[in-house]
Design a protein around this motif. Structure first.
Motif, PDB file in Angstrom:
ATOM      1  N   PHE A 328       0.830  -1.198   0.000  1.00  0.00           N
ATOM      2  CA  PHE A 328       0.000   0.000   0.000  1.00  0.00           C
ATOM      3  C   PHE A 328       0.872   1.259   0.000  1.00  0.00           C
ATOM      4  CE2 PHE A 328      -2.910  -3.159   1.493  1.00  0.00           C
ATOM      5  CZ  PHE A 328      -4.177  -2.723   1.168  1.00  0.00           C
ATOM      6  N   ILE A 329       0.345   2.276  -0.662  1.00  0.00           N
ATOM      7  CA  ILE A 329       0.870   3.638  -0.521  1.00  0.00           C
ATOM      8  C   ILE A 329      -0.312   4.482  -0.065  1.00  0.00           C
ATOM      9  CG2 ILE A 329       1.876   5.639  -1.689  1.00  0.00           C
ATOM     10  CD1 ILE A 329       3.164   3.689  -3.672  1.00  0.00           C
ATOM     11  N   VAL A 330      -0.129   5.244   1.009  1.00  0.00           N
ATOM     12  CA  VAL A 330      -1.245   5.961   1.634  1.00  0.00           C
ATOM     13  C   VAL A 330      -0.964   7.457   1.672  1.00  0.00           C
ATOM     14  CG1 VAL A 330      -2.556   6.254   3.772  1.00  0.00           C
ATOM     15  CG2 VAL A 330      -1.871   3.971   3.038  1.00  0.00           C
ATOM     16  N   GLN A 331      -2.001   8.241   1.366  1.00  0.00           N
ATOM     17  CA  GLN A 331      -1.928   9.694   1.548  1.00  0.00           C
ATOM     18  C   GLN A 331      -2.864  10.074   2.699  1.00  0.00           C
ATOM     19  OE1 GLN A 331      -2.592  12.174  -1.900  1.00  0.00           O
ATOM     20  NE2 GLN A 331      -3.168  13.941  -0.668  1.00  0.00           N
ATOM     21  N   LEU A 332      -2.328  10.790   3.679  1.00  0.00           N
ATOM     22  CA  LEU A 332      -3.128  11.233   4.815  1.00  0.00           C
ATOM     23  C   LEU A 332      -3.713  12.613   4.510  1.00  0.00           C
ATOM     24  CD1 LEU A 332      -4.109  10.899   7.726  1.00  0.00           C
ATOM     25  CD2 LEU A 332      -1.939  11.866   8.499  1.00  0.00           C
ATOM     26  N   ASP A 333      -5.049  12.680   4.401  1.00  0.00           N
ATOM     27  CA  ASP A 333      -5.707  13.947   4.066  1.00  0.00           C
ATOM     28  C   ASP A 333      -6.091  14.756   5.302  1.00  0.00           C
ATOM     29  OD1 ASP A 333      -5.501  13.471   1.373  1.00  0.00           O
ATOM     30  OD2 ASP A 333      -7.486  12.574   1.182  1.00  0.00           O
ATOM     31  N   LYS A 334      -6.655  14.084   6.299  1.00  0.00           N
ATOM     32  CA  LYS A 334      -7.094  14.794   7.510  1.00  0.00           C
ATOM     33  C   LYS A 334      -6.943  13.881   8.717  1.00  0.00           C
ATOM     34  CE  LYS A 334     -10.665  17.582   5.174  1.00  0.00           C
ATOM     35  NZ  LYS A 334     -12.125  17.848   5.075  1.00  0.00           N
ATOM     36  N   LYS A 335      -6.844  14.536   9.898  1.00  0.00           N
ATOM     37  CA  LYS A 335      -6.842  13.803  11.161  1.00  0.00           C
ATOM     38  C   LYS A 335      -7.961  14.344  12.032  1.00  0.00           C
ATOM     39  CE  LYS A 335      -2.032  12.361  11.990  1.00  0.00           C
ATOM     40  NZ  LYS A 335      -0.875  12.521  12.912  1.00  0.00           N
ATOM     41  N   ARG A 336      -8.511  13.467  12.875  1.00  0.00           N
ATOM     42  CA  ARG A 336      -9.580  13.892  13.776  1.00  0.00           C
ATOM     43  C   ARG A 336      -9.294  13.342  15.168  1.00  0.00           C
ATOM     44  NH1 ARG A 336     -14.617  11.072  11.929  1.00  0.00           N
ATOM     45  NH2 ARG A 336     -13.769   9.358  13.162  1.00  0.00           N
ATOM     46  N   ASP A 337      -9.189  14.251  16.155  1.00  0.00           N
ATOM     47  CA  ASP A 337      -8.993  13.825  17.534  1.00  0.00           C
ATOM     48  C   ASP A 337     -10.316  13.336  18.119  1.00  0.00           C
ATOM     49  OD1 ASP A 337      -6.298  14.502  17.561  1.00  0.00           O
ATOM     50  OD2 ASP A 337      -6.730  16.591  18.094  1.00  0.00           O
ATOM     51  N   PRO A 338     -10.246  12.466  19.138  1.00  0.00           N
ATOM     52  CA  PRO A 338     -11.501  12.054  19.772  1.00  0.00           C
ATOM     53  C   PRO A 338     -12.168  13.230  20.480  1.00  0.00           C
ATOM     54  CG  PRO A 338      -9.598  11.253  21.018  1.00  0.00           C
ATOM     55  CD  PRO A 338      -9.071  11.838  19.754  1.00  0.00           C
ATOM     56  N   VAL A 339     -13.491  13.277  20.397  1.00  0.00           N
ATOM     57  CA  VAL A 339     -14.250  14.365  21.034  1.00  0.00           C
ATOM     58  C   VAL A 339     -15.322  13.754  21.925  1.00  0.00           C
ATOM     59  CG1 VAL A 339     -15.739  16.368  20.665  1.00  0.00           C
ATOM     60  CG2 VAL A 339     -13.867  15.884  19.059  1.00  0.00           C
ATOM     61  N   SER A 340     -15.313  14.124  23.215  1.00  0.00           N
ATOM     62  CA  SER A 340     -16.291  13.593  24.165  1.00  0.00           C
ATOM     63  C   SER A 340     -17.248  14.695  24.608  1.00  0.00           C
ATOM     64  CB  SER A 340     -15.588  13.009  25.393  1.00  0.00           C
ATOM     65  OG  SER A 340     -14.776  11.919  25.031  1.00  0.00           O
ATOM     66  N   LYS A 341     -18.543  14.378  24.652  1.00  0.00           N
ATOM     67  CA  LYS A 341     -19.533  15.324  25.145  1.00  0.00           C
ATOM     68  C   LYS A 341     -19.599  15.252  26.671  1.00  0.00           C
ATOM     69  CE  LYS A 341     -22.489  15.053  21.039  1.00  0.00           C
ATOM     70  NZ  LYS A 341     -23.833  14.704  20.515  1.00  0.00           N
ATOM     71  N   THR A 342     -20.123  16.315  27.303  1.00  0.00           N
ATOM     72  CA  THR A 342     -20.276  16.327  28.750  1.00  0.00           C
ATOM     73  C   THR A 342     -21.623  15.747  29.136  1.00  0.00           C
ATOM     74  OG1 THR A 342     -21.285  18.529  28.776  1.00  0.00           O
ATOM     75  CG2 THR A 342     -18.866  18.423  28.850  1.00  0.00           C
ATOM     76  N   LEU A 343     -21.761  15.419  30.423  1.00  0.00           N
ATOM     77  CA  LEU A 343     -23.025  14.893  30.918  1.00  0.00           C
ATOM     78  C   LEU A 343     -24.153  15.890  30.712  1.00  0.00           C
ATOM     79  CD1 LEU A 343     -24.793  12.873  32.402  1.00  0.00           C
ATOM     80  CD2 LEU A 343     -23.896  13.749  34.575  1.00  0.00           C
ATOM     81  N   ALA A 344     -23.865  17.169  30.938  1.00  0.00           N
ATOM     82  CA  ALA A 344     -24.898  18.198  30.770  1.00  0.00           C
ATOM     83  C   ALA A 344     -25.416  18.232  29.337  1.00  0.00           C
ATOM     84  CB  ALA A 344     -24.332  19.563  31.164  1.00  0.00           C
ATOM     85  N   GLU A 345     -24.520  17.999  28.372  1.00  0.00           N
ATOM     86  CA  GLU A 345     -24.904  18.047  26.959  1.00  0.00           C
ATOM     87  C   GLU A 345     -25.789  16.864  26.551  1.00  0.00           C
ATOM     88  OE1 GLU A 345     -21.253  20.188  24.578  1.00  0.00           O
ATOM     89  OE2 GLU A 345     -20.822  18.254  25.515  1.00  0.00           O
ATOM     90  N   VAL A 346     -25.646  15.747  27.245  1.00  0.00           N
ATOM     91  CA  VAL A 346     -26.343  14.540  26.797  1.00  0.00           C
ATOM     92  C   VAL A 346     -27.395  14.034  27.788  1.00  0.00           C
ATOM     93  CG1 VAL A 346     -24.371  13.787  25.418  1.00  0.00           C
ATOM     94  CG2 VAL A 346     -24.566  13.007  27.781  1.00  0.00           C
ATOM     95  N   LYS A 347     -27.647  14.805  28.870  1.00  0.00           N
ATOM     96  CA  LYS A 347     -28.571  14.314  29.898  1.00  0.00           C
ATOM     97  C   LYS A 347     -29.954  14.031  29.324  1.00  0.00           C
ATOM     98  CE  LYS A 347     -30.140  14.947  34.618  1.00  0.00           C
ATOM     99  NZ  LYS A 347     -30.144  15.771  35.832  1.00  0.00           N
ATOM    100  N   LYS A 348     -30.466  14.921  28.492  1.00  0.00           N
ATOM    101  CA  LYS A 348     -31.785  14.711  27.886  1.00  0.00           C
ATOM    102  C   LYS A 348     -31.807  13.439  27.026  1.00  0.00           C
ATOM    103  CE  LYS A 348     -34.385  18.079  29.352  1.00  0.00           C
ATOM    104  NZ  LYS A 348     -35.595  17.756  30.171  1.00  0.00           N
ATOM    105  N   GLU A 349     -30.674  13.147  26.397  1.00  0.00           N
ATOM    106  CA  GLU A 349     -30.557  11.943  25.572  1.00  0.00           C
ATOM    107  C   GLU A 349     -30.512  10.681  26.445  1.00  0.00           C
ATOM    108  OE1 GLU A 349     -27.359  10.063  22.350  1.00  0.00           O
ATOM    109  OE2 GLU A 349     -27.213  12.177  22.921  1.00  0.00           O
ATOM    110  N   ILE A 350     -29.932  10.826  27.638  1.00  0.00           N
ATOM    111  CA  ILE A 350     -29.785   9.692  28.547  1.00  0.00           C
ATOM    112  C   ILE A 350     -31.108   9.320  29.211  1.00  0.00           C
ATOM    113  CG2 ILE A 350     -28.778   9.003  30.776  1.00  0.00           C
ATOM    114  CD1 ILE A 350     -26.212  10.370  29.937  1.00  0.00           C
ATOM    115  N   GLU A 351     -31.965  10.317  29.488  1.00  0.00           N
ATOM    116  CA  GLU A 351     -33.186  10.095  30.280  1.00  0.00           C
ATOM    117  C   GLU A 351     -34.009   8.904  29.803  1.00  0.00           C
ATOM    118  OE1 GLU A 351     -35.205  13.803  30.254  1.00  0.00           O
ATOM    119  OE2 GLU A 351     -33.844  14.763  31.676  1.00  0.00           O
ATOM    120  N   PRO A 352     -34.435   8.842  28.540  1.00  0.00           N
ATOM    121  CA  PRO A 352     -35.245   7.686  28.108  1.00  0.00           C
ATOM    122  C   PRO A 352     -34.449   6.382  28.092  1.00  0.00           C
ATOM    123  CG  PRO A 352     -34.735   9.097  26.234  1.00  0.00           C
ATOM    124  CD  PRO A 352     -34.279   9.836  27.451  1.00  0.00           C
TER     125      PRO A 352
END
Length: 502
Positions: A328-352
């Motif tokens: 293989f020959i690979v070209q790296l176009d972009k990188k993305r770091d991991p992103v974590s949401k906070t509890l406050a941001e997802v509490k409504k999603e967690i409720e149900p």
């Protein structure tokens, strides 16, 4: 009577198995071998000092890959190999074969050169006009490794014969085996998925409101901590690739040609012309898109690709990378770091979700306790199953000894449960668990073996029982070897390696 037959078979046969394994292991042990020790170069794994070479591993993996390609045709995807851990399983099988071969050697079970030569001379793929073609055989790459692998396979075969020659079932064992084989059972059963039934319990707005009022923040925090990956976008890379494939069972010349091709591509490819070169010269399905693979989560590629990409900066192109599937020959176009949401941001999603999780557990625990009590009390569960929409099915008559239940499979807990059923008490006294499901069992009928038929089939019964005991001894033997062996896998083959006995 059925339960009595099962117990007799267990006592007679498996006691013999354990004794056989203990005696043989006690005599010969599991020690350091070292028949094939050497430098670490080109070694995938060491087994008691003997090497499994990279070449052996690659040949075995190529054979497996070819088998899957043949079976799946156009549906074959290389990701399938990683998904089902085929590289790891291939190495595991080589380790197991090496272990058994070593012990056969220590017991004096060897394959002389003349026996190996006879097998090779009579192999159909080395024949021409009905005769062994020495010239064709001389062209086979890595002949010495192929011969050693064949020798090990023959050793294992001799060991099986050694075990088989020493197995002599007693008349009582034969009678028990015959009775189990010829006894026919017909079942009625229901497969019960309590999780699926729980999901039908939809909460109302009022239920959810009440739940939120009485649920402390600590439970939301615990749920968030346990499911944090659900609220995290993993690290990723956006790449393009050019692949130069290597044919299955490639010769040294074919591999050299592939290397020459990828090296030539590496000299002309740049960040600006990568897509054009990929369209023209790449061997994989991404070629028509200019080699564009898109976003890939880190940790999902082959180790050699991961290592090479880690060293790239955005916009740069790698040197040729050797993998199991080619270069293989690979070209790296972009990188993305991991992103974590906070509890406050997802509490409504967690409720149900939290409500559903707790509600599901309460429903499952309550239903299981209630239904098991009905069965324990000797009452019919069928009205409850009908009310819940659970379908009752029939197996049709089948042999107790076949090791599986029609339409269900080789479900050992359910097969064991059969021996609790009788004409006077046909229904199981509880629900039986198998593969995250519960099963209701009811005996429709049972037809026992006819003693008069035993004499007619005694030879085949004896052979079948011998094979069964032999298989069990080999399994016990392999487990014992694995526990005592000194096994070391070399990088990059030590990545997430499973046990040699899976």
């Amino acid at each position: 009577m059925l339960d009595s037959m099962r117990k007799n078979q267990s006592n007679l046969i498996y006691t013999g198995i354990i004794l056989a394994v203990v005696v043989v292991m006690g005599f010969y042990g599991v020690g350091q071998m070292g028949k094939n020790s050497g430098g670490g170069s080109g070694v995938a794994a060491w087994v008691n000092g003997d090497a499994i070479t990279v070449s052996e591993y690659k040949q075995a993996l190529e054979r497996k890959t070819y088998q899957f390609k043949s079976m799946l045709g156009g549906q074959f995807d290389e990701k399938f190999l990683a998904q089902f851990r085929i590289p790891q399983r291939t190495l595991s099988e080589l380790v197991q074969s090496k272990l058994i071969s070593q012990q056969a050697y220590k017991m004096g079970i060897i394959v002389p050169d003349f026996e190996l030569a006879d097998v090779i001379r009579t192999a159909p793929y080395f024949q021409k006009d009905g005769k062994f073609d020495a010239e064709l055989y001389a062209k086979i790459p890595n002949r010495s490794e192929m011969e050693e692998m064949q020798r090990e396979a023959m050793q294992v075969g001799k060991f099986k014969t050694y075990i088989s020659d020493r197995i002599r079932p007693t008349p009582a064992e034969l009678q028990t085996s015959f009775a189990l084989k010829e006894t026919k059972v017909d079942l009625q059963f229901a497969k019960i998925d309590l999780k699926a039934l729980a999901k039908k319990q939809k909460p109302s707005a009022k239920d959810l409101e009440t739940f939120l009022k009485k649920t402390p923040d600590s439970e939301f925090e615990a749920y968030f901590a346990a499911h944090k990956k659900d609220f995290t976008t993993p690290a990723g890379i956006q790449i393009k690739q050019i692949r130069v494939g290597i044919p299955y069972q490639a010769t040294a010349a074919q591999k050299a040609e592939a290397r020459k091709k990828v090296d030539a591509i590496a000299k002309e490819v740049t960040t600006s012309n990568f897509s054009e070169i990929a369209k023209a010269k790449s061997d994989d399905e991404y070629a028509k898109k200019g080699g564009e693979v898109g976003w890939v989560n880190r940790g999902t590629l082959e180790p050699s690709l991961e290592t090479a990409i880690e060293k790239l900066t955005v916009g740069s192109v790698s040197a040729p990378i050797e993998t199991t599937f080619g270069y293989f020959i690979v070209q790296l176009d972009k990188k993305r770091d991991p992103v974590s949401k906070t509890l406050a941001e997802v509490k409504k999603e967690i409720e149900p979700k939290l409500f559903a999780e707790k509600n599901e557990k309460e429903f499952i625990d309550g239903t299981l306790a209630s239904w098991n009590k009905i069965l324990a009390d000797g009452k019919s569960l069928e009205p409850e199953l009908k009310k819940a929409g659970v379908e009752l099915k029939k197996t049709g008559p089948f042999s107790v000894a076949q090791g599986q239940i029609p339409t269900i499979g080789a479900a050992d807990p359910l097969i064991d449960a059969l021996f609790e059923l009788s004409k006077s008490s046909p229904t199981g006294k509880k629900l039986y668990a198998y593969q995250d499901q519960l099963y209701y069992l009811k005996l429709n009928s049972i037809e026992f073996a006819k003693p008069a038929d035993f004499a007619k089939n005694q030879d085949s019964i004896e052979k079948g029982l011998e094979n069964s005991i032999q298989t069990e001894i080999l399994n016990q033997w392999a487990v014992a070897l694995q526990k005592s062996a000194q096994i070391k896998t070399e990088p990059p083959f030590d990545q997430d390696q499973p046990s040699a006995i899976e």
